[in-house]
Design a protein around this motif. Structure first.
Motif, PDB file in Angstrom:
ATOM      1  N   SER A  64       0.823  -1.215   0.000  1.00  0.00           N
ATOM      2  CA  SER A  64       0.000   0.000   0.000  1.00  0.00           C
ATOM      3  C   SER A  64       0.851   1.257   0.000  1.00  0.00           C
ATOM      4  CB  SER A  64      -0.926   0.000   1.221  1.00  0.00           C
ATOM      5  OG  SER A  64      -0.170  -0.135   2.425  1.00  0.00           O
ATOM      6  N   LEU A 104      -6.432   4.333  -0.064  1.00  0.00           N
ATOM      7  CA  LEU A 104      -7.251   3.260  -0.626  1.00  0.00           C
ATOM      8  C   LEU A 104      -8.484   3.067   0.251  1.00  0.00           C
ATOM      9  CD1 LEU A 104      -4.303   0.734  -1.139  1.00  0.00           C
ATOM     10  CD2 LEU A 104      -5.218   2.350  -2.815  1.00  0.00           C
ATOM     11  N   ILE A 111     -11.113   0.222   1.415  1.00  0.00           N
ATOM     12  CA  ILE A 111     -11.100  -1.235   1.466  1.00  0.00           C
ATOM     13  C   ILE A 111     -12.384  -1.750   2.102  1.00  0.00           C
ATOM     14  CG2 ILE A 111      -9.845  -3.231   2.407  1.00  0.00           C
ATOM     15  CD1 ILE A 111      -7.471  -1.108   2.770  1.00  0.00           C
ATOM     16  N   VAL A 121      -9.849  -3.970  -2.165  1.00  0.00           N
ATOM     17  CA  VAL A 121      -9.670  -2.546  -2.421  1.00  0.00           C
ATOM     18  C   VAL A 121     -10.722  -2.121  -3.441  1.00  0.00           C
ATOM     19  CG1 VAL A 121      -8.140  -0.740  -3.268  1.00  0.00           C
ATOM     20  CG2 VAL A 121      -7.198  -2.641  -1.949  1.00  0.00           C
ATOM     21  N   TRP A 165      -9.937   0.007  -8.637  1.00  0.00           N
ATOM     22  CA  TRP A 165      -8.592  -0.579  -8.647  1.00  0.00           C
ATOM     23  C   TRP A 165      -8.178  -1.030 -10.050  1.00  0.00           C
ATOM     24  CZ3 TRP A 165      -4.503  -0.940  -5.509  1.00  0.00           C
ATOM     25  CH2 TRP A 165      -3.558  -1.939  -5.750  1.00  0.00           C
ATOM     26  N   SER A 181      -7.266   3.025   3.959  1.00  0.00           N
ATOM     27  CA  SER A 181      -5.950   2.445   4.271  1.00  0.00           C
ATOM     28  C   SER A 181      -5.201   3.278   5.298  1.00  0.00           C
ATOM     29  CB  SER A 181      -5.115   2.328   2.994  1.00  0.00           C
ATOM     30  OG  SER A 181      -4.997   3.599   2.352  1.00  0.00           O
TER      31      SER A 181
END
Lengths: 146, 146
Positions: free
Chosen positions: A42, A64, A66, A73, A95, B42
């Motif tokens: 990441s 990101l 998630i 993701v 993604w 993230s």
């Protein structure tokens, strides 16, 4: 993941042939970064620059998003424009839209710069309601299946 | 994802009943962080502290390892011990082992501290070959399916 032939919220519908074409395209995509590795960290993704199909630098990956249960993701969120955080906007990118270009050392998204700039986005003070309908809309904008 | 009854590399084998139990457990897990949201950023995961089942703080999440093609978070890598980066080690944790505890404001992994400390790990100067065999071993250590 939608089923083959499933109708997305904006009436995008994929035929069987189109699904085959997309799967073939997906298999042929170059792997990002070190091609010998199946996984990427990441902290390598975050901060990487993003280019439009016509080669213009548009922004960079900020973070990101998630799925808590799935661990998938769902979006790489690109930050775009702004100065010291003022006027900055965030574009959630599916993604699968990110193709790593070793020459550019950045991701290339296969749509032109105006369409990329006008993509679904939000400002620093907003947070999208990342629900299914939102996901289907964003994914459909980029022509990929949610 | 392994199939029901599939034998993992260290001879862990899940019966149909065990698989049902694990699925039920998974459905009953509390969502991490804001329970009203399905996704997590993230940058919220990274830096979050990790506790063993007996409540001892073991480390914190350093980064995530993501499948380039699948977009799936295969590991949340915990950094453990060390001082200014010296002697630090990294423990790749399967995403599904992380249960967010609102009281602790951290993740609790459901194994005791010694077993967590002795889990598969690597040092700053190494990088695991994140292939399928590695994944099956790590996941089996934590009793989850790769």
């Amino acid at each position: 993941m939608t089923q083959p032939g499933h109708t997305l919220s904006n009436d995008l519908k994929f035929s069987g042939e189109e699904l085959d074409r997309r799967r073939e395209y997906d298999r042929s995509r170059p792997l990002e970064r070190d091609e010998s590795r199946l996984l990427i960290s990441s902290d390598k993704v975050e901060g990487t620059q993003v280019y439009s199909a016509d080669g213009e630098k548009i922004g960079s990956i900020d973070h990101l998003m998630i799925g808590k249960r799935s661990g998938r993701v769902e979006y790489a969120v690109m930050s775009f424009g702004g100065f010291l955080g003022m006027g900055e906007s965030y574009h959630p990118l599916p993604w699968d839209t990110l193709d790593y270009d070793t020459d550019k050392d950045g991701y290339v998204v296969d749509i032109d710069k105006n369409r990329l700039k006008e993509a679904p986005s939000y400002t620093r003070d907003e947070t999208p309601d990342y629900n299914r309908g939102y996901g289907e809309n964003v994914y459909a904008y980029y022509g990929v299946m949610y």
